[in-house]
Each structure stands twice: as C-alpha cells, then as structure tokens.
Design a protein around this motif. Sequence first.
Motif, PDB file in Angstrom:
ATOM      1  N   PRO A  87       0.832  -1.199   0.000  1.00 44.62           N
ATOM      2  CA  PRO A  87       0.000   0.000   0.000  1.00 44.62           C
ATOM      3  C   PRO A  87       0.868   1.250   0.000  1.00 44.62           C
ATOM      4  N   ALA A  88       0.399   2.297  -0.610  1.00 40.18           N
ATOM      5  CA  ALA A  88       1.166   3.537  -0.688  1.00 40.18           C
ATOM      6  C   ALA A  88       0.217   4.707  -0.724  1.00 40.18           C
ATOM      7  N   ALA A  89       0.787   5.903  -0.704  1.00 38.59           N
ATOM      8  CA  ALA A  89      -0.033   7.103  -0.799  1.00 38.59           C
ATOM      9  C   ALA A  89      -0.704   7.145  -2.160  1.00 38.59           C
ATOM     10  N   GLN A 218       2.331   6.253  12.904  1.00 34.72           N
ATOM     11  CA  GLN A 218       1.504   5.096  12.581  1.00 34.72           C
ATOM     12  C   GLN A 218       2.035   4.556  11.261  1.00 34.72           C
ATOM     13  N   ALA A 219       2.745   3.443  11.338  1.00 30.94           N
ATOM     14  CA  ALA A 219       3.520   2.981  10.185  1.00 30.94           C
ATOM     15  C   ALA A 219       3.056   1.614   9.701  1.00 30.94           C
ATOM     16  N   ASP A 220       2.956   1.466   8.390  1.00 27.51           N
ATOM     17  CA  ASP A 220       2.730   0.183   7.739  1.00 27.51           C
ATOM     18  C   ASP A 220       4.047  -0.269   7.128  1.00 27.51           C
ATOM     19  N   ILE A 221       4.561  -1.412   7.588  1.00 27.85           N
ATOM     20  CA  ILE A 221       5.799  -1.973   7.062  1.00 27.85           C
ATOM     21  C   ILE A 221       5.448  -3.194   6.229  1.00 27.85           C
ATOM     22  N   THR A 222       5.947  -3.224   5.002  1.00 32.68           N
ATOM     23  CA  THR A 222       5.682  -4.350   4.107  1.00 32.68           C
ATOM     24  C   THR A 222       6.987  -5.061   3.794  1.00 32.68           C
ATOM     25  N   GLN A 224       8.313  -9.049   2.366  1.00 38.80           N
ATOM     26  CA  GLN A 224       7.968 -10.363   1.824  1.00 38.80           C
ATOM     27  C   GLN A 224       6.489 -10.475   1.477  1.00 38.80           C
ATOM     28  N   GLY A 225       5.892  -9.381   1.015  1.00 40.64           N
ATOM     29  CA  GLY A 225       4.490  -9.420   0.615  1.00 40.64           C
ATOM     30  C   GLY A 225       3.511  -9.381   1.766  1.00 40.64           C
ATOM     31  N   VAL A 226       3.983  -9.172   2.991  1.00 42.23           N
ATOM     32  CA  VAL A 226       3.126  -9.123   4.175  1.00 42.23           C
ATOM     33  C   VAL A 226       3.240  -7.734   4.802  1.00 42.23           C
ATOM     34  N   THR A 227       2.107  -7.131   5.143  1.00 35.24           N
ATOM     35  CA  THR A 227       2.081  -5.787   5.725  1.00 35.24           C
ATOM     36  C   THR A 227       1.617  -5.856   7.176  1.00 35.24           C
ATOM     37  N   ARG A 228       2.355  -5.199   8.057  1.00 43.51           N
ATOM     38  CA  ARG A 228       1.995  -5.093   9.469  1.00 43.51           C
ATOM     39  C   ARG A 228       2.013  -3.630   9.875  1.00 43.51           C
ATOM     40  N   ARG A 229       1.143  -3.273  10.810  1.00 45.72           N
ATOM     41  CA  ARG A 229       1.056  -1.894  11.275  1.00 45.72           C
ATOM     42  C   ARG A 229       1.656  -1.780  12.676  1.00 45.72           C
ATOM     43  N   TYR A 230       2.418  -0.697  12.887  1.00 45.60           N
ATOM     44  CA  TYR A 230       3.072  -0.454  14.167  1.00 45.60           C
ATOM     45  C   TYR A 230       2.878   1.000  14.576  1.00 45.60           C
ATOM     46  N   ALA A 231       2.717   1.225  15.883  1.00 43.96           N
ATOM     47  CA  ALA A 231       2.783   2.574  16.448  1.00 43.96           C
ATOM     48  C   ALA A 231       4.205   2.750  16.956  1.00 43.96           C
ATOM     49  N   ILE A 232       4.964   3.638  16.315  1.00 45.51           N
ATOM     50  CA  ILE A 232       6.393   3.752  16.578  1.00 45.51           C
ATOM     51  C   ILE A 232       6.688   5.048  17.333  1.00 45.51           C
ATOM     52  N   PRO A 233       7.198   4.972  18.554  1.00 49.41           N
ATOM     53  CA  PRO A 233       7.658   6.191  19.221  1.00 49.41           C
ATOM     54  C   PRO A 233       8.822   6.768  18.419  1.00 49.41           C
ATOM     55  N   ALA A 234       8.756   8.020  18.075  1.00 50.72           N
ATOM     56  CA  ALA A 234       9.798   8.617  17.246  1.00 50.72           C
ATOM     57  C   ALA A 234       9.986  10.069  17.630  1.00 50.72           C
ATOM     58  N   LYS A 235      11.194  10.542  17.420  1.00 50.26           N
ATOM     59  CA  LYS A 235      11.503  11.953  17.627  1.00 50.26           C
ATOM     60  C   LYS A 235      11.493  12.643  16.271  1.00 50.26           C
ATOM     61  N   LEU A 236      10.534  13.558  16.061  1.00 50.31           N
ATOM     62  CA  LEU A 236      10.447  14.312  14.816  1.00 50.31           C
ATOM     63  C   LEU A 236      10.921  15.740  15.069  1.00 50.31           C
ATOM     64  N   THR A 237      11.784  16.213  14.190  1.00 46.36           N
ATOM     65  CA  THR A 237      12.331  17.555  14.340  1.00 46.36           C
ATOM     66  C   THR A 237      12.200  18.290  13.018  1.00 46.36           C
ATOM     67  N   ALA A 238      11.527  19.440  13.048  1.00 50.62           N
ATOM     68  CA  ALA A 238      11.393  20.270  11.851  1.00 50.62           C
ATOM     69  C   ALA A 238      12.434  21.379  11.905  1.00 50.62           C
ATOM     70  N   THR A 239      13.120  21.599  10.790  1.00 52.27           N
ATOM     71  CA  THR A 239      14.109  22.659  10.688  1.00 52.27           C
ATOM     72  C   THR A 239      13.809  23.473   9.432  1.00 52.27           C
ATOM     73  N   GLY A 240      14.548  24.556   9.258  1.00 58.64           N
ATOM     74  CA  GLY A 240      14.358  25.340   8.054  1.00 58.64           C
ATOM     75  C   GLY A 240      14.724  24.572   6.802  1.00 58.64           C
ATOM     76  N   ALA A 241      15.611  23.550   6.961  1.00 60.86           N
ATOM     77  CA  ALA A 241      16.057  22.775   5.807  1.00 60.86           C
ATOM     78  C   ALA A 241      15.168  21.572   5.531  1.00 60.86           C
ATOM     79  N   GLY A 242      14.337  21.191   6.504  1.00 61.13           N
ATOM     80  CA  GLY A 242      13.512  20.015   6.265  1.00 61.13           C
ATOM     81  C   GLY A 242      13.018  19.369   7.539  1.00 61.13           C
ATOM     82  N   LEU A 243      13.088  18.031   7.592  1.00 63.52           N
ATOM     83  CA  LEU A 243      12.495  17.245   8.670  1.00 63.52           C
ATOM     84  C   LEU A 243      13.365  16.033   8.936  1.00 63.52           C
ATOM     85  N   SER A 244      13.494  15.665  10.210  1.00 63.47           N
ATOM     86  CA  SER A 244      14.203  14.437  10.559  1.00 63.47           C
ATOM     87  C   SER A 244      13.348  13.620  11.515  1.00 63.47           C
TER      88      SER A 244
END
Length: 300
Positions: A87-89, A218-222, A224-244
């Motif tokens: 699945p994709a956007a 909220q991530a879907d990882i695919t 070997q043809g199998v997709t699983r959904r995970y809630a992943i704790p992550a650190k998101l940082t927005a900067t003037g140059a972009g996002l990490s």
Amino acid sequence: MAKNPRPLSTIATTTRSRALPAALLCLLLCACAPAALTPPAVPAAPSSPSSTGKPGARPAAPARPSAPAAPAGQPPAAAPPAGAKPPAAPANYYDQARAAGRQVLRIDARNSLIAVTVRRGGALARFGHDHVVASRAIEGQAVAPANGQPGRTDFRFRLDEMIVDDSALRAHAGLNSPPSADAIAGTRSNMLTKALNAEKFPYVQLSATSASLDGPLQADITLQGVTRRYAIPAKLTATGAGLSASGALTIKQSDFGITPFAVFGGAIAVQDQLELRFDIVATLNGTINGVTNGTINAPR
C-alpha cells in the motif's frame, strides 16, 4: 580357530560416535549466518494417483499451500497476495500537497539510515554470530505535519543494496568481534536468496503518518508481501532545511511469515525478534542514490 566377529551393535555405535563431531561442526557453522531467517520451505505436492486408479488417468491437482498464520496472541494483519505491490499514498498525494502550499521533501539518502540487529539465541548461542544489516539507499518523499494537518512519508529500500556487518554499525550495536569476510559473504548470500527471497520481493516499503511532531508514527511496514502496522515512538524535528525522524522498535520475523532457524531443539537458534533503529532525514534538496535536486514519485 576363527575369531568371533564383532557384534553389529558395537560397530554401529562406534560409527555413530565418530560421525557425531563432524555433524555437530557442520550444524554449528550453518547457524552463524542469518540464513537463520530462512522461511519454512513449501513442500512439493506429491504426485497423486487418479481417484479411479486406472492407468493413464490424469493425477489430481496439487493443493495450494496455506498462508502463514498470525502469531499467537496477535490479531491477524491484512497481507496482500504474494508479489503484490504494498500500500502507498495516492498517486497524486504529494502533488496535491505541493499545490496546497505545503513543502514536499525528499529523503536525503546520504544522511539517512535503517539498521537491523539480528541476535543469536539458544543454549549453544556462543557458537553463532550476531549480525547487523543496514540500508543507506533509501528513497521516498515526506510532508511535515503543520497547521493541524498530519504529516506523511512513503519510502522504500532494496534488499540487495543492504550492507552486512559494517564495522561502525556493529560497534554501535555493541558487537565488537566482526565475523570473517567469508562469513559476511555467506550471510549476505543466504539473506538475499534463502531468507528474504529478494528476487521476488526486492523492496521493503514503509508508509507512515503522524498527527504532530510529537508522534507517534503510525507505520505500515511491508516485507515479503506481508504488511503489518506499528505505532512507533519517534523523535520528529522540523528545521528550516527540512524534517528528521529517529527512533527504534522491535519486530518479529514470524509476523511476516519468516520462521527463525533453529537446530538441536532450539539449542542453536536465531531470535525471532529483530532490533530496528532508524534515522531518516528529508530535505527540499534531498539526495536520492547520489542524485540531488531530482524529482521522484512516491514509492508504490
């Protein structure tokens, strides 16, 4: 007078005692590489005789293998048919975001990393090796969450471009004794051809959304043809140059239909759990496989 022949039971016992060390050594060597990730082989369907029993009659059609069962205690996740695209956007998602005035970022492959630690297990684990496999060839796009609108990223990487047992990545994972060059080459070959079937499923795909920079993803990882959904704790940082985004999670091989390798009733085994960490950087002038300022489509 002729000597009495040795009893057959004595000869068999002696033969077995000499053969055991060689067999043990072979099995120990086989357990060192992530061939341990090898999925269970699908047995070939036997040729069935005709229900009529008459000569020349066509044999019955072989039965189709069943899909891998979901791990005990977990709800089954939707899995696309083998070989299906993950699945994709929507195809125009990033075009629409750009038209709405939102910044569409590209993954900076030079500064992004996904690393997976595969650990040995069992009572005889000391005869095996732990391994780190990683990718720095990540391609995809991202939009940061802003003004109450969720963020999204879609990216992927090829299995055959993964790095095996890089010394710096092993040190980061606390693994200080690198395997030999031959062991690393064997690990890579087994991983691609036996464990993960990279020819049929060349990509690992991830699609994730986040309502804010506070996460979680909220991530879907695919795989070997199998997709699983995970809630992943992550650190998101927005900067003037972009996002990490950076974080870590543990997944199970069995969640994707992969059976961890084991011998001697589990005395030598690869642990089902895989330790995954990631550092993903997306910028307006992202680098995709060494090409800057290019335009790519969302992986799908």
